[in-house]
Design a protein around this motif. Sequence first.
Motif, PDB file in Angstrom:
ATOM      1  N   GLU A 163       0.838  -1.202   0.000  1.00 52.34           N
ATOM      2  CA  GLU A 163       0.000   0.000   0.000  1.00 52.34           C
ATOM      3  C   GLU A 163       0.873   1.251   0.000  1.00 52.34           C
ATOM      4  O   GLU A 163       1.825   1.364   0.772  1.00 52.34           O
ATOM      5  CB  GLU A 163      -0.910   0.001   1.222  1.00 52.34           C
ATOM      6  N   GLY A 164       0.532   2.170  -0.883  1.00 57.18           N
ATOM      7  CA  GLY A 164       1.266   3.428  -0.957  1.00 57.18           C
ATOM      8  C   GLY A 164       2.477   3.400  -1.861  1.00 57.18           C
ATOM      9  O   GLY A 164       3.152   4.423  -2.026  1.00 57.18           O
ATOM     10  N   GLU A 165       2.782   2.239  -2.473  1.00 61.40           N
ATOM     11  CA  GLU A 165       3.930   2.158  -3.366  1.00 61.40           C
ATOM     12  C   GLU A 165       3.536   2.482  -4.805  1.00 61.40           C
ATOM     13  O   GLU A 165       2.394   2.272  -5.218  1.00 61.40           O
ATOM     14  CB  GLU A 165       4.554   0.765  -3.322  1.00 61.40           C
ATOM     15  N   ILE A 166       4.520   2.946  -5.560  1.00 61.42           N
ATOM     16  CA  ILE A 166       4.355   3.233  -6.982  1.00 61.42           C
ATOM     17  C   ILE A 166       5.411   2.453  -7.753  1.00 61.42           C
ATOM     18  O   ILE A 166       6.591   2.450  -7.375  1.00 61.42           O
ATOM     19  CB  ILE A 166       4.504   4.743  -7.260  1.00 61.42           C
ATOM     20  N   LEU A 167       4.994   1.791  -8.809  1.00 58.31           N
ATOM     21  CA  LEU A 167       5.938   1.104  -9.670  1.00 58.31           C
ATOM     22  C   LEU A 167       6.636   2.156 -10.532  1.00 58.31           C
ATOM     23  O   LEU A 167       5.987   2.883 -11.272  1.00 58.31           O
ATOM     24  CB  LEU A 167       5.206   0.083 -10.539  1.00 58.31           C
ATOM     25  N   THR A 168       7.953   2.234 -10.411  1.00 54.85           N
ATOM     26  CA  THR A 168       8.695   3.304 -11.080  1.00 54.85           C
ATOM     27  C   THR A 168       9.481   2.850 -12.298  1.00 54.85           C
ATOM     28  O   THR A 168       9.892   3.676 -13.109  1.00 54.85           O
ATOM     29  CB  THR A 168       9.662   3.989 -10.101  1.00 54.85           C
ATOM     30  N   GLY A 169       9.713   1.549 -12.427  1.00 56.38           N
ATOM     31  CA  GLY A 169      10.467   1.096 -13.586  1.00 56.38           C
ATOM     32  C   GLY A 169      10.707  -0.397 -13.573  1.00 56.38           C
ATOM     33  O   GLY A 169      10.383  -1.100 -12.622  1.00 56.38           O
ATOM     34  N   ILE A 170      11.274  -0.863 -14.669  1.00 55.34           N
ATOM     35  CA  ILE A 170      11.658  -2.264 -14.809  1.00 55.34           C
ATOM     36  C   ILE A 170      13.129  -2.297 -15.198  1.00 55.34           C
ATOM     37  O   ILE A 170      13.577  -1.545 -16.063  1.00 55.34           O
ATOM     38  CB  ILE A 170      10.773  -2.992 -15.844  1.00 55.34           C
ATOM     39  N   VAL A 171      13.882  -3.170 -14.532  1.00 54.50           N
ATOM     40  CA  VAL A 171      15.324  -3.291 -14.759  1.00 54.50           C
ATOM     41  C   VAL A 171      15.576  -4.647 -15.402  1.00 54.50           C
ATOM     42  O   VAL A 171      15.209  -5.689 -14.852  1.00 54.50           O
ATOM     43  CB  VAL A 171      16.107  -3.168 -13.439  1.00 54.50           C
TER      44      VAL A 171
END
Length: 276
Positions: A163-171
Motif C-alpha cells: 500500500e502506498g507504493e508506486i511502480l517506477t520502472g523495470i530493470v
Amino acid sequence: MKAQVGGYARAEDMAHAIRLLADAEGMGRVLAGGQSLVAALNMGLSFGDLLVDITGLSDLRGVREEDDRLVIGALMRHADVATDPLIARHVPLLAQAAPLIAHEAIRNRGTIGGSLAHADPAAEFPACAVALDAVIRLTGPDGEREVAATDFFRDVFETEMREGEILTGIVVPKTQAGERHVIREAARRAGDYAIAGLAVVIRGGAHRIAAFGTGPTPLLCTVAMERLDAGDVDGAVSALSDALDPPSDTQGSAAYRRHLAGVLLHRIATELGEDV
C-alpha cells in the motif's frame, strides 16, 4: 456508466505522489496511461478513489543504461517501447511484444509500468519480465526497493506492491552474445488478449519460458525449460502441458489453451533451430 472518483490530484514529484497516496488512506489509485484504470472506473469496478496523476513525472520516462542492465521508466508508453533504439538493441523481446498489445490507440497511451502493475495474466509485458529475469522497481513511504519479476505477480490482478507504493520502472539484463528472444501468442483477432502465449529467452545456452493467458499469473515453466535445454522438444511440450493450469472460458477450454501453448512451443523451437 460514468466513472465515480473521490478526487483528482496531479503529483508534482515522486515525494508528492507518495504523500498523496498516504493521505488517501488506501483509497488512492495511480493514474498513468489510464487504459485499464479508467475502464475499471467506467464499469463501476472501482469507485470513490483519489486519482493520483503521475504523468508529469519526467523521471519515470525514458530508458537508460546501468552497467549491464537497462532501466526502463514506468511511464514509457507501449508505442515508445516498440521503437526505442536501446530496447531494440538490448531487450528485443519487449520491442517484439509491444506491437502485439491491443490496438494503436491503446499502445499510444498505455504504459509498461501500468501493464506490470495491473498484472493481467493474459498481458504480454508481465510474461516478458518473467522470461527476461527482470526486476521491478518500487518506491513508497519506506523508500525504494526491487522485486524479482518471478516473485512480483501473485494472482490475477495481484502483485507484491505494498500500500502506498508506486511502480517506477523495470530493470532488465542486457542481451549477451548469442542471446535469442521470441514471443508468440494465439488470439482470436488482432488486438485481442492472448488465449495462450509464450515468451522465450535463450541466454548462455539455457532457455527461459514464460507462459501467459494460461493461468492466474505469468508462469516460468522450469521443467519445460530443462527439457528444451536437453534438446527434447516433445518432452518440453509435454512438461509445458503438465505445468499449465489454464481457465476454461468463452475464449477456449483449458485443454484448448494447453494445446495452443504446445503448438506455440513447437513453432518457437523450429524458429530457433531446435531439433524437432
